[in-house]
Enzyme design. Structure first.
Site, PDB file in Angstrom:
ATOM      1  N   LYS A 190     101.878  21.820   6.279  1.00 40.28           N
ATOM      2  CA  LYS A 190     100.896  20.778   6.618  1.00 40.28           C
ATOM      3  C   LYS A 190     101.585  19.424   6.631  1.00 40.28           C
ATOM      4  CE  LYS A 190      98.031  18.156   4.452  1.00 40.28           C
ATOM      5  NZ  LYS A 190      98.207  16.959   5.326  1.00 40.28           N
ATOM      6  N   GLU A 193      98.723  13.503   7.492  1.00 41.70           N
ATOM      7  CA  GLU A 193      97.724  13.204   8.532  1.00 41.70           C
ATOM      8  C   GLU A 193      98.142  12.004   9.389  1.00 41.70           C
ATOM      9  OE1 GLU A 193      97.365  13.447   5.295  1.00 41.70           O
ATOM     10  OE2 GLU A 193      95.888  12.050   4.459  1.00 41.70           O
ATOM     11  N   GLY A 223      94.496  15.946   3.474  1.00 39.38           N
ATOM     12  CA  GLY A 223      94.871  16.526   2.197  1.00 39.38           C
ATOM     13  C   GLY A 223      93.724  17.207   1.474  1.00 39.38           C
ATOM     14  N   GLU A 266     108.081  16.997  -5.446  1.00 36.96           N
ATOM     15  CA  GLU A 266     108.963  15.832  -5.295  1.00 36.96           C
ATOM     16  C   GLU A 266     108.052  14.630  -5.153  1.00 36.96           C
ATOM     17  OE1 GLU A 266     112.114  15.929  -5.476  1.00 36.96           O
ATOM     18  OE2 GLU A 266     112.762  17.918  -4.824  1.00 36.96           O
ATOM     19  N   CYS A 300     111.094   7.070  -0.878  1.00 35.96           N
ATOM     20  CA  CYS A 300     110.849   7.443  -2.279  1.00 35.96           C
ATOM     21  C   CYS A 300     112.051   7.132  -3.153  1.00 35.96           C
ATOM     22  CB  CYS A 300     110.508   8.910  -2.369  1.00 35.96           C
ATOM     23  SG  CYS A 300     111.797   9.944  -1.682  1.00 35.96           S
ATOM     24  N   GLU A 398     105.418   2.275  -8.554  1.00 34.17           N
ATOM     25  CA  GLU A 398     106.000   2.175  -7.218  1.00 34.17           C
ATOM     26  C   GLU A 398     105.117   1.304  -6.303  1.00 34.17           C
ATOM     27  OE1 GLU A 398     107.620   5.971  -4.931  1.00 34.17           O
ATOM     28  OE2 GLU A 398     105.465   5.766  -4.681  1.00 34.17           O
ATOM     29  N   ILE A 399     105.758   0.389  -5.561  1.00 37.44           N
ATOM     30  CA  ILE A 399     105.005  -0.430  -4.597  1.00 37.44           C
ATOM     31  C   ILE A 399     105.033   0.231  -3.218  1.00 37.44           C
ATOM     32  CG2 ILE A 399     104.808  -2.695  -3.501  1.00 37.44           C
ATOM     33  CD1 ILE A 399     106.051  -3.952  -5.966  1.00 37.44           C
TER      34      ILE A 399
HETATM   35  P1  NAD Z   1     100.284  11.625  -0.598  1.00 33.85           P
HETATM   36  O1  NAD Z   1     100.485  12.262  -1.903  1.00 33.85           O
HETATM   37  O2  NAD Z   1      99.093  10.800  -0.366  1.00 33.85           O
HETATM   38  O3  NAD Z   1     100.274  12.728   0.550  1.00 33.85           O
HETATM   39  C1  NAD Z   1     101.290  13.699   0.652  1.00 33.85           C
HETATM   40  C2  NAD Z   1     100.722  14.933   1.324  1.00 33.85           C
HETATM   41  O4  NAD Z   1      99.766  15.528   0.468  1.00 33.85           O
HETATM   42  C3  NAD Z   1     100.006  14.646   2.649  1.00 33.85           C
HETATM   43  O5  NAD Z   1     100.314  15.677   3.563  1.00 33.85           O
HETATM   44  C4  NAD Z   1      98.554  14.708   2.245  1.00 33.85           C
HETATM   45  O6  NAD Z   1      97.688  15.069   3.289  1.00 33.85           O
HETATM   46  C5  NAD Z   1      98.575  15.786   1.183  1.00 33.85           C
HETATM   47  N1  NAD Z   1      97.429  15.764   0.264  1.00 33.85           N
HETATM   48  C6  NAD Z   1      96.637  14.717  -0.079  1.00 33.85           C
HETATM   49  N2  NAD Z   1      95.671  15.115  -0.916  1.00 33.85           N
HETATM   50  C7  NAD Z   1      95.844  16.435  -1.122  1.00 33.85           C
HETATM   51  C8  NAD Z   1      95.159  17.406  -1.899  1.00 33.85           C
HETATM   52  N3  NAD Z   1      94.074  17.098  -2.619  1.00 33.85           N
HETATM   53  N4  NAD Z   1      95.634  18.667  -1.901  1.00 33.85           N
HETATM   54  C9  NAD Z   1      96.713  19.008  -1.174  1.00 33.85           C
HETATM   55  N5  NAD Z   1      97.379  18.131  -0.405  1.00 33.85           N
HETATM   56  C10 NAD Z   1      96.966  16.852  -0.381  1.00 33.85           C
HETATM   57  O7  NAD Z   1     101.620  10.833  -0.311  1.00 33.85           O
HETATM   58  P2  NAD Z   1     101.914   9.923   0.939  1.00 33.85           P
HETATM   59  O8  NAD Z   1     101.068   8.712   0.805  1.00 33.85           O
HETATM   60  O9  NAD Z   1     101.859  10.688   2.194  1.00 33.85           O
HETATM   61  O10 NAD Z   1     103.464   9.588   0.707  1.00 33.85           O
HETATM   62  C11 NAD Z   1     103.905   8.591  -0.126  1.00 33.85           C
HETATM   63  C12 NAD Z   1     104.341   9.142  -1.462  1.00 33.85           C
HETATM   64  O11 NAD Z   1     105.263  10.206  -1.310  1.00 33.85           O
HETATM   65  C13 NAD Z   1     105.071   8.119  -2.269  1.00 33.85           C
HETATM   66  O12 NAD Z   1     104.578   8.110  -3.578  1.00 33.85           O
HETATM   67  C14 NAD Z   1     106.524   8.576  -2.261  1.00 33.85           C
HETATM   68  O13 NAD Z   1     107.272   8.202  -3.365  1.00 33.85           O
HETATM   69  C15 NAD Z   1     106.381  10.036  -2.169  1.00 33.85           C
HETATM   70  N6  NAD Z   1     107.577  10.630  -1.577  1.00 33.85           N
HETATM   71  C16 NAD Z   1     108.422  11.342  -2.394  1.00 33.85           C
HETATM   72  C17 NAD Z   1     109.564  11.913  -1.894  1.00 33.85           C
HETATM   73  C18 NAD Z   1     110.469  12.703  -2.794  1.00 33.85           C
HETATM   74  O14 NAD Z   1     111.200  13.547  -2.319  1.00 33.85           O
HETATM   75  N7  NAD Z   1     110.479  12.490  -4.070  1.00 33.85           N
HETATM   76  C19 NAD Z   1     109.864  11.788  -0.537  1.00 33.85           C
HETATM   77  C20 NAD Z   1     108.997  11.066   0.270  1.00 33.85           C
HETATM   78  C21 NAD Z   1     107.838  10.503  -0.267  1.00 33.85           C
END
Ligand code: NAD
Ligand code: MN
Length: 497
Positions: A190, A193, A223, A266, A300, A398-399
């Site tokens: 997935k 979005e 999500g 992650e 990230c 995190e900002i």
């Molecule tokens: P997010 O957690 O909002 O979304 C990530 C994914 O999870 C999306 O596909 C979203 O649709 C899905 N999701 C949301 N709610 C869900 C639920 N209830 N159940 C299952 N899936 C759900 O994160 P984001 O806003 O897309 O990305 C930013 C964040 O990702 C930042 O905090 C960043 O640090 C982190 N990030 C981490 C890494 C890493 O490898 N550590 C890499 C990139 C981004």
């Protein structure tokens, strides 16, 4: 791969795939739902995309389950042939590098030159690296007491789910998909979005490469609907998630409430970059600037706390402000632009809000941190902040935006202590020419990666992931191979010797 000079991006890449990809077919969502996807540079709709919900998740998981049947083509395939297919995907990514890079830049707002010269290269190298693992999942023979031959087998889980964020869509897709398929699993992915387009196009390459139906499926959707259904599904044996900490918590909870599916997380961090007294000032200013503001801070593993030794602090702050003020923002498809927009209006408002919270808590905003007047794109000018109270919200959380937070330190002991107070531990950076300081910091800092005199250095062969609340488990390298396999021990009675 030969490094080629940068081509012109495709300014209006044709959108070839907008429907769900299940069982190697493009299908509408069950109830016909769609959602719009945007260009963050001008807030215009690019196209509408089919929206997967629970029913569609059930269909995709069923297809992935059939593809993993004991007698399926995929299960019967020789490991060496899996490797051939994976390398074919890498070849197709190379062939379509310009198109995919243009599409990623359009949908995400990332600088085209960066996607073309870095992100897409990382995807290709991940597929090539894990192609090599297909026939190297060695177990062990274990010298147990008694007359027994004991050995381990590393077996695929079966149906896996991958849930990925919007900030590096293709890299995350590759980091999950390549080890998952190399080890013989099947996958339902997935995408976020906000950025579904490159994952959908990638699906066409999987089909072209010759993977059997159901091995790889893509479900664009939200999500709380599609993502949640995948994490709660009783036939999904493993979820690999990258995203935010609150959603990571929900994923782990869903696993606990259903079938205890294996979970890899992650998540974000609050990554320190430590600039020691002996570091070269020019290089330090340049590095802090380029890695903090990379992709508008939406990385990230970007540093979000710059610790500068007291001796060079004032000069470091002054030069950082000058450099931030001269950074060029604009359309990510235009060559020469250094920073594109934030991904969405929501993120833009959130980041601006966090900067204001910091100021209210007593921090000084020395430059930037503003919208660009008259632009429909979600831009924020690079901000530099100092005098940030250590216990304030922006010092701890995190900002995910273009904000350089500078802190002053005096001793190595003190800076280790201050870094390790964080609830997170994804990565850390150290700039020093003193070997003992480098070794001491590398050993003491609680983080999944410590970069010494470099930053953002990544290889598909070396693990990536976080300590503490930044994650559970590791992506990449042999660690990822292990994370996509169950371990089975076999005892066979031998004749007495
Ligand atoms: P997010 O957690 O909002 O979304 C990530 C994914 O999870 C999306 O596909 C979203 O649709 C899905 N999701 C949301 N709610 C869900 C639920 N209830 N159940 C299952 N899936 C759900 O994160 P984001 O806003 O897309 O990305 C930013 C964040 O990702 C930042 O905090 C960043 O640090 C982190 N990030 C981490 C890494 C890493 O490898 N550590 C890499 C990139 C981004
Ligand atoms: Mn989010």
């Amino acid at each position: 791969m030969a490094s080629i000079s940068l081509p012109e991006p495709i300014r209006q890449p044709t959108i070839k795939h907008t429907r769900l990809f299940i069982n190697n077919e493009w299908v509408d969502s069950d109830d016909g739902s769609t959602f719009e996807t945007y260009n963050p540079s001008n807030a215009e709709v690019i196209c509408t995309v089919s929206e997967a919900k629970e029913v569609d998740v059930n269909k995709a998981v069923a297809a992935a389950k059939r593809a993993f049947d004991r007698n399926s083509e995929w299960r019967q395939m020789k490991p060496s042939q899996r490797s051939v297919l994976m390398n074919r995907v890498a070849d197709l990514l190379e062939r379509d590098r310009l198109y995919i890079s243009s599409l990623e830049s359009l949908n995400n707002g990332k600088i085209f030159s960066r996607v073309y010269s870095s992100d897409i290269v990382r995807c290709i190298e991940a597929f090539r690296h894990f192609a090599g693992w297909s026939d190297k999942q060695h177990g062990k023979t274990i010298p147990v007491d008694g007359d027994f031959l004991a050995y381990t087998r590393h077996e695929p889980y079966g149906v896996c789910g991958a849930i990925i964020p919007w900030n590096v869509p293709m890299i995350m897709l590759a980091w999950k998909t390549a080890p998952c398929l190399a080890t013989g699993n099947t996958l339902v992915l997935k995408p976020a979005e906000l950025t579904p387009l490159t994952a959908l196009y990638f699906a066409s390459l999987i089909k072209e490469a010759g993977f059997p139906p159901g091995v790889f499926n893509v479900l664009p959707g939200y999500g709380h609907t599609a993502g949640s259904a995948l994490t709660h599904h009783m036939d999904v044996a493993k979820i690999s998630f990258t995203g935010s900490v609150p959603v990571g918590r929900l994923v782990l909870k869903a696993a606990a409430e259903t079938n205890f599916k294996n979970v890899t997380l992650e998540m974000g961090g609050k990554n320190p970059l430590i600039i020691c007294q002996d570091a070269d000032l020019d290089k330090a200013v340049m590095m802090a600037h380029s890695v903090t503001f990379a992709q508008g801070g939406q990385v990230c593993c970007a540093p979000s706390k710059i610790f500068v030794h007291a001796n060079m602090y004032d000069e470091f702050v002054k030069r950082s402000v000058e450099m931030a003020k001269s950074r060029k923002l604009g359309n990510p498809l235009d060559l020469g632009v250094e920073q594109g927009p934030q991904i969405s209006k929501h993120q833009q408002e959130k980041i601006l809000g966090m900067i204001q919270t910091g100021v209210k808590d007593g921090a000084k905003l020395l430059c930037g941190g503003e919208k660009i007047c008259g632009s429909a794109g979600h831009f924020i000018t690079p901000a530099v902040m100092t005098d940030i109270p250590e216990d304030s919200f922006i010092a701890k959380e995190e900002i995910f935006g273009p904000v350089l937070l500078i802190f002053k330190f005096d001793t190595i002991e003190e800076v280790i202590e201050r870094c390790n107070q964080s609830a997170y531990g994804l990565v850390a950076g150290v700039l020093t020419n003193d070997l003992n300081k480098a070794l001491g910091l590398a050993k003491s800092i609680q983080a999944g990666i410590v970069w010494v005199n470099c930053f953002f250095q990544l290889s598909p062969a070396a693990p990536f992931g976080g300590y503490k609340q930044s994650g559970v488990g590791r992506d990449l390298g042999e660690y990822a191979v292990n994370s996509f396999t169950e371990t089975k021990t076999v005892y066979i009675k031998e004749p007495s010797s």
